[in-house]
Design an enzyme around this catalytic site. Sequence first.
Site, mmCIF file in Angstrom:
data_model
loop_
_atom_site.group_PDB
_atom_site.id
_atom_site.type_symbol
_atom_site.label_atom_id
_atom_site.label_comp_id
_atom_site.label_asym_id
_atom_site.label_seq_id
_atom_site.Cartn_x
_atom_site.Cartn_y
_atom_site.Cartn_z
ATOM 1 N N GLN A 11 44.095 5.118 -32.704
ATOM 2 C CA GLN A 11 43.821 4.585 -31.373
ATOM 3 C C GLN A 11 43.263 3.171 -31.452
ATOM 4 O O GLN A 11 42.461 2.853 -32.317
ATOM 5 C CB GLN A 11 42.837 5.482 -30.636
ATOM 6 C CG GLN A 11 43.523 6.605 -29.891
ATOM 7 C CD GLN A 11 42.554 7.448 -29.087
ATOM 8 O OE1 GLN A 11 42.210 8.537 -29.488
ATOM 9 N NE2 GLN A 11 42.127 6.952 -27.959
ATOM 10 N N SER A 92 42.648 8.086 -38.714
ATOM 11 C CA SER A 92 42.285 8.970 -37.608
ATOM 12 C C SER A 92 43.534 9.649 -37.040
ATOM 13 O O SER A 92 44.191 10.413 -37.742
ATOM 14 C CB SER A 92 41.518 8.171 -36.542
ATOM 15 O OG SER A 92 41.008 9.027 -35.548
ATOM 16 N N LEU A 93 43.881 9.382 -35.783
ATOM 17 C CA LEU A 93 45.109 9.943 -35.211
ATOM 18 C C LEU A 93 46.309 9.733 -36.126
ATOM 19 O O LEU A 93 47.200 10.590 -36.234
ATOM 20 C CB LEU A 93 45.395 9.287 -33.856
ATOM 21 C CG LEU A 93 46.830 9.475 -33.360
ATOM 22 C CD1 LEU A 93 47.038 10.866 -32.844
ATOM 23 C CD2 LEU A 93 47.223 8.419 -32.387
ATOM 24 N N ARG A 117 44.340 17.645 -28.525
ATOM 25 C CA ARG A 117 43.206 17.042 -29.246
ATOM 26 C C ARG A 117 42.529 15.996 -28.366
ATOM 27 O O ARG A 117 41.293 15.943 -28.268
ATOM 28 C CB ARG A 117 43.716 16.417 -30.540
ATOM 29 C CG ARG A 117 42.687 15.712 -31.419
ATOM 30 C CD ARG A 117 43.412 15.172 -32.659
ATOM 31 N NE ARG A 117 42.543 14.532 -33.631
ATOM 32 C CZ ARG A 117 42.320 13.212 -33.692
ATOM 33 N NH1 ARG A 117 42.887 12.408 -32.812
ATOM 34 N NH2 ARG A 117 41.534 12.708 -34.631
ATOM 35 N N HIS A 201 34.656 11.140 -34.359
ATOM 36 C CA HIS A 201 34.244 11.295 -35.753
ATOM 37 C C HIS A 201 32.732 11.393 -35.936
ATOM 38 O O HIS A 201 32.162 10.853 -36.874
ATOM 39 C CB HIS A 201 34.813 10.151 -36.607
ATOM 40 C CG HIS A 201 36.287 9.971 -36.432
ATOM 41 N ND1 HIS A 201 37.207 10.950 -36.776
ATOM 42 C CD2 HIS A 201 37.011 8.946 -35.907
ATOM 43 C CE1 HIS A 201 38.424 10.521 -36.482
ATOM 44 N NE2 HIS A 201 38.331 9.329 -35.949
ATOM 45 N N GLN A 250 38.007 16.173 -39.690
ATOM 46 C CA GLN A 250 38.235 14.776 -39.317
ATOM 47 C C GLN A 250 37.689 14.463 -37.927
ATOM 48 O O GLN A 250 37.277 13.345 -37.648
ATOM 49 C CB GLN A 250 39.740 14.494 -39.375
ATOM 50 C CG GLN A 250 40.138 13.054 -39.153
ATOM 51 C CD GLN A 250 41.372 12.942 -38.292
ATOM 52 O OE1 GLN A 250 41.407 13.382 -37.161
ATOM 53 N NE2 GLN A 250 42.408 12.347 -38.851
#
Length: 312
Positions: A11, A92-93, A117, A201, A250
């Site tokens: 993101q 991340s994503l 998510r 996170h 994560q």
Amino acid sequence: MKKFGFVFPGQGSQKKGMLGAIANEYPVIGSSFEEASAALGIDLWAIVRDDADGLLDQTHITQPALLTASVALWRLWQEQGGPLPELLAGHSLGEYSALVCADVLSLGDAVSLVHKRGLYMQDAVPSGTGAMAAILGLDDEKIQDLCEQHAQGEIVAPANYNSTGQTVIAGDVAAVERAMAACKEAGAKRALRLNVSVPSHCALMQPAALRLAADLETVLFKTPKVPVIQNTNGRVANNSEDIKANLLKQLYMPVQWVETVGCMWDFGVSQLVECGPGKVLGGLIKRIEPNIETFSLEEPENFAQTRAQITQ
């Protein structure tokens, strides 16, 4: 040929009109968005192209849109005869994008998962109560210590170890602001609040992980065809149970991007291709390991140049 890897952005790399030029030349971009849109029942390409309602920056839309953009470029790479990389990793994503490209997850399953998510992440923390901030020019251990000292019963902790000298913290708004002030007082060059709606996170995301765990159990995870380095420990996981466990961790543990890039370098990877919109990861990689060459794919001319250089 030099060893190379692919990295997939998270993101923040989304933008209105992304992949527009390359989609005009290669139908696989549009067909990938059609497949993802059918799985979600949402016209992702219309949102990416026009974003008339400002949805692209809402987490539950950002995540499937970015994932699809990355997978579309990967499919084009394969269609054009691009060789398989040694390793994959996503920020991340972007880890979900990497898992689709490694054939661990189908595109349809992955966009459904990251859509949920995003919703779970938004639900976990009421709007305006969480925050993230980038701390520049301060030692990681010092940032960790200051977060612990200034939490005062709330949550604040490192969330992204992005590069040497750039760490992002996340948590409750007041705790993040206290930690920012303490970091500046301790000599940080800058402490900047990030324009995000969700404090990713950190421990505030544990409720989202609990909800996502049930969804992960309904989806088929296959053995990776290309090794994927995961965010939580900067290491390769080879079996589906470990991969799923790391995807859950994560959400509430920091992204170890410095460790991830170091792992690639240790494997002998000297070229990294950013497979998605923008060049955010390329900039971080250069600060972590300046000897790694970075490439991007988003624009048609970049794609052609990368395709030519990576196979020399």
